[in-house]
Design a protein around this motif. Structure first.
Motif, mmCIF file in Angstrom:
data_model
loop_
_atom_site.group_PDB
_atom_site.id
_atom_site.type_symbol
_atom_site.label_atom_id
_atom_site.label_comp_id
_atom_site.label_asym_id
_atom_site.label_seq_id
_atom_site.Cartn_x
_atom_site.Cartn_y
_atom_site.Cartn_z
ATOM 1 N N ALA A 95 0.832 -1.214 0.000
ATOM 2 C CA ALA A 95 0.000 0.000 0.000
ATOM 3 C C ALA A 95 0.863 1.260 0.000
ATOM 4 O O ALA A 95 0.761 2.125 0.886
ATOM 5 C CB ALA A 95 -0.937 -0.023 1.206
ATOM 6 N N VAL A 96 1.698 1.388 -1.016
ATOM 7 C CA VAL A 96 2.618 2.523 -1.105
ATOM 8 C C VAL A 96 1.861 3.830 -1.305
ATOM 9 O O VAL A 96 2.131 4.842 -0.627
ATOM 10 C CB VAL A 96 3.643 2.308 -2.241
ATOM 11 C CG1 VAL A 96 4.456 3.573 -2.493
ATOM 12 C CG2 VAL A 96 4.548 1.133 -1.927
ATOM 13 N N GLY A 119 11.383 -6.896 -6.946
ATOM 14 C CA GLY A 119 10.547 -7.075 -8.129
ATOM 15 C C GLY A 119 10.153 -5.775 -8.802
ATOM 16 O O GLY A 119 10.171 -4.699 -8.198
ATOM 17 N N PRO A 120 9.747 -5.870 -10.065
ATOM 18 C CA PRO A 120 9.382 -4.670 -10.828
ATOM 19 C C PRO A 120 8.082 -4.022 -10.365
ATOM 20 O O PRO A 120 7.902 -2.811 -10.541
ATOM 21 C CB PRO A 120 9.254 -5.204 -12.256
ATOM 22 C CG PRO A 120 8.938 -6.667 -12.105
ATOM 23 C CD PRO A 120 9.685 -7.098 -10.876
ATOM 24 N N ARG A 121 7.164 -4.802 -9.779
ATOM 25 C CA ARG A 121 5.878 -4.227 -9.380
ATOM 26 C C ARG A 121 6.055 -3.211 -8.256
ATOM 27 O O ARG A 121 5.479 -2.115 -8.293
ATOM 28 C CB ARG A 121 4.910 -5.347 -8.968
ATOM 29 C CG ARG A 121 3.439 -4.923 -8.967
ATOM 30 C CD ARG A 121 2.536 -6.104 -8.675
ATOM 31 N NE ARG A 121 1.149 -5.764 -8.870
ATOM 32 C CZ ARG A 121 0.483 -5.878 -10.011
ATOM 33 N NH1 ARG A 121 1.100 -6.336 -11.080
ATOM 34 N NH2 ARG A 121 -0.793 -5.553 -10.096
ATOM 35 N N LEU A 122 6.851 -3.550 -7.244
ATOM 36 C CA LEU A 122 7.097 -2.610 -6.155
ATOM 37 C C LEU A 122 7.882 -1.404 -6.662
ATOM 38 O O LEU A 122 7.596 -0.255 -6.281
ATOM 39 C CB LEU A 122 7.836 -3.294 -5.009
ATOM 40 C CG LEU A 122 8.194 -2.395 -3.817
ATOM 41 C CD1 LEU A 122 6.962 -1.697 -3.258
ATOM 42 C CD2 LEU A 122 8.886 -3.215 -2.729
ATOM 43 N N ALA A 123 8.856 -1.649 -7.524
ATOM 44 C CA ALA A 123 9.633 -0.539 -8.087
ATOM 45 C C ALA A 123 8.718 0.435 -8.831
ATOM 46 O O ALA A 123 8.882 1.664 -8.719
ATOM 47 C CB ALA A 123 10.715 -1.076 -9.020
ATOM 48 N N ALA A 124 7.748 -0.101 -9.558
ATOM 49 C CA ALA A 124 6.812 0.754 -10.290
ATOM 50 C C ALA A 124 5.913 1.536 -9.331
ATOM 51 O O ALA A 124 5.616 2.714 -9.558
ATOM 52 C CB ALA A 124 5.967 -0.084 -11.240
ATOM 53 N N LEU A 125 5.467 0.893 -8.254
ATOM 54 C CA LEU A 125 4.647 1.585 -7.266
ATOM 55 C C LEU A 125 5.403 2.765 -6.660
ATOM 56 O O LEU A 125 4.855 3.860 -6.507
ATOM 57 C CB LEU A 125 4.229 0.616 -6.153
ATOM 58 C CG LEU A 125 3.140 -0.403 -6.482
ATOM 59 C CD1 LEU A 125 3.005 -1.408 -5.346
ATOM 60 C CD2 LEU A 125 1.806 0.294 -6.711
ATOM 61 N N VAL A 126 6.655 2.517 -6.308
ATOM 62 C CA VAL A 126 7.463 3.595 -5.724
ATOM 63 C C VAL A 126 7.683 4.704 -6.754
ATOM 64 O O VAL A 126 7.539 5.894 -6.448
ATOM 65 C CB VAL A 126 8.809 3.034 -5.227
ATOM 66 C CG1 VAL A 126 9.731 4.169 -4.786
ATOM 67 C CG2 VAL A 126 8.585 2.046 -4.076
ATOM 68 N N VAL A 135 11.044 6.383 0.453
ATOM 69 C CA VAL A 135 10.519 5.028 0.658
ATOM 70 C C VAL A 135 11.683 4.103 1.006
ATOM 71 O O VAL A 135 12.564 3.873 0.176
ATOM 72 C CB VAL A 135 9.778 4.503 -0.587
ATOM 73 C CG1 VAL A 135 9.243 3.097 -0.327
ATOM 74 C CG2 VAL A 135 8.645 5.446 -0.978
ATOM 75 N N SER A 136 11.673 3.590 2.219
ATOM 76 C CA SER A 136 12.698 2.643 2.658
ATOM 77 C C SER A 136 12.135 1.235 2.517
ATOM 78 O O SER A 136 11.230 0.838 3.260
ATOM 79 C CB SER A 136 13.096 2.907 4.112
ATOM 80 O OG SER A 136 13.682 4.183 4.258
#
Length: 279
Positions: A95-96, A119-126, A135-136
């Motif tokens: 929930a970024v 992963g790419p999904r979290l990188a995209a969210l950030v 974002v740590s």
């Protein structure tokens, strides 16, 4: 009305409990893919194969919506599942966005498995939602395994969490995002560890609200051949979770007993059903 939920283990039961809160009479079919736990150690090919197999199994059981209640699997295979099954499919993700919006200090922490963290999904969210916020992302190898074994409190868990969180919290982080559905069972110990003013966010409630919205929307548009939702689900119907385990059922039963004894919020009325091994 039946919905299907699957995860690599028991973590997605936190999502199932949240779904029961917003849809009290819904029938939930759940698959704990413990024969392949943890998913973080599996290849992309295996993750996609499992995602498609488990999702199609739930649809074959009559589920009219599928929840991929695993951050690792959602990152690796959610789009493949959506392209393959003929029912709505909901994934989970850290929930970024809401954490950044709610943060006063504009510094948030994401606790995640190694696979999700890289992963790419979290990188995209950030990239899409952090804007000027910090974002740590903290990989937590072994933490989901501890929860899967029913270990959600005690000095080992507390030490593991605080050893990672101490730095960002001392630097002003005021939001902790749980990037794995297993971590929802650590809310109580996190509340003890974290100082006042730090908020914990997980995906269970947003996913449950999304499930409710999609089911209502589908009924209104007649895309599902079901009776009106509020008549068919939430008025007096008895809710239960029909649980299949691809690994050893006895181990999961013992873990759920352990979690329940330690105050974890589990779904109501869990009924075990036989499942073929490593299918």
């Amino acid at each position: 009305m039946k919905i299907g939920i699957w995860d690599s283990g028991i973590g997605g039961l936190s999502v199932a409990a949240a779904v029961q809160d917003v849809l009290p009479g819904v029938k939930i079919h759940y698959i704990a893919d413990t024969a392949y736990f943890p998913y973080g150690g599996q290849s992309q090919e295996i993750l996609v194969q499992r995602a498609l197999y488990l999702s199609h199994s739930l649809v074959s059981d009559g589920c009219q919506l599928v929840v991929v209640a695993c951050n690792t699997a959602s990152s690796a295979a959610l789009e493949c599942v959506r392209a393959s099954v003929q029912v709505p499919c909901v994934g989970v993700e850290p929930a970024v966005k809401p954490a950044v919006q709610m943060s006063q200090s504009k510094h948030i922490v994401v606790l995640a498995t190694q696979h999700t963290a890289e992963g790419p999904r979290l990188a995209a969210l950030v990239r899409n939602h952090a804007h000027s916020a910090r974002v740590s992302v903290l990989p937590m190898p072994g933490l989901a395994d501890m929860v899967e074994a029913g270990q959600i409190s005690g000095p080992v868990v507390t030490s593991m969490l605080w050893s990672q969180l101490a730095g960002p919290i001392s630097e002003g982080a005021d939001m902790v995002v749980l990037g794995c559905t297993h971590y929802a069972f650590l809310r109580d110990v996190l509340a003890e560890v974290l100082p006042e003013g730090v908020t914990i966010l997980d995906a269970a409630q947003p996913v449950a609200k999304r499930v409710k919205f999609l089911l209502h929307d589908a009924v209104k548009s007649d895309s599902l051949c079901v009776p009106p939702l509020m008549n068919g689900i939430s008025k007096g119907a008895e809710s239960y979770v029909d649980l299949k385990v691809t690994g050893e059922q006895v181990q999961v039963e013992e873990v759920l007993d352990r979690l329940s004894s330690r105050g974890a919020k589990l779904p109501r009325s869990i009924l075990f059903r036989a499942c073929s091994r490593r299918t």
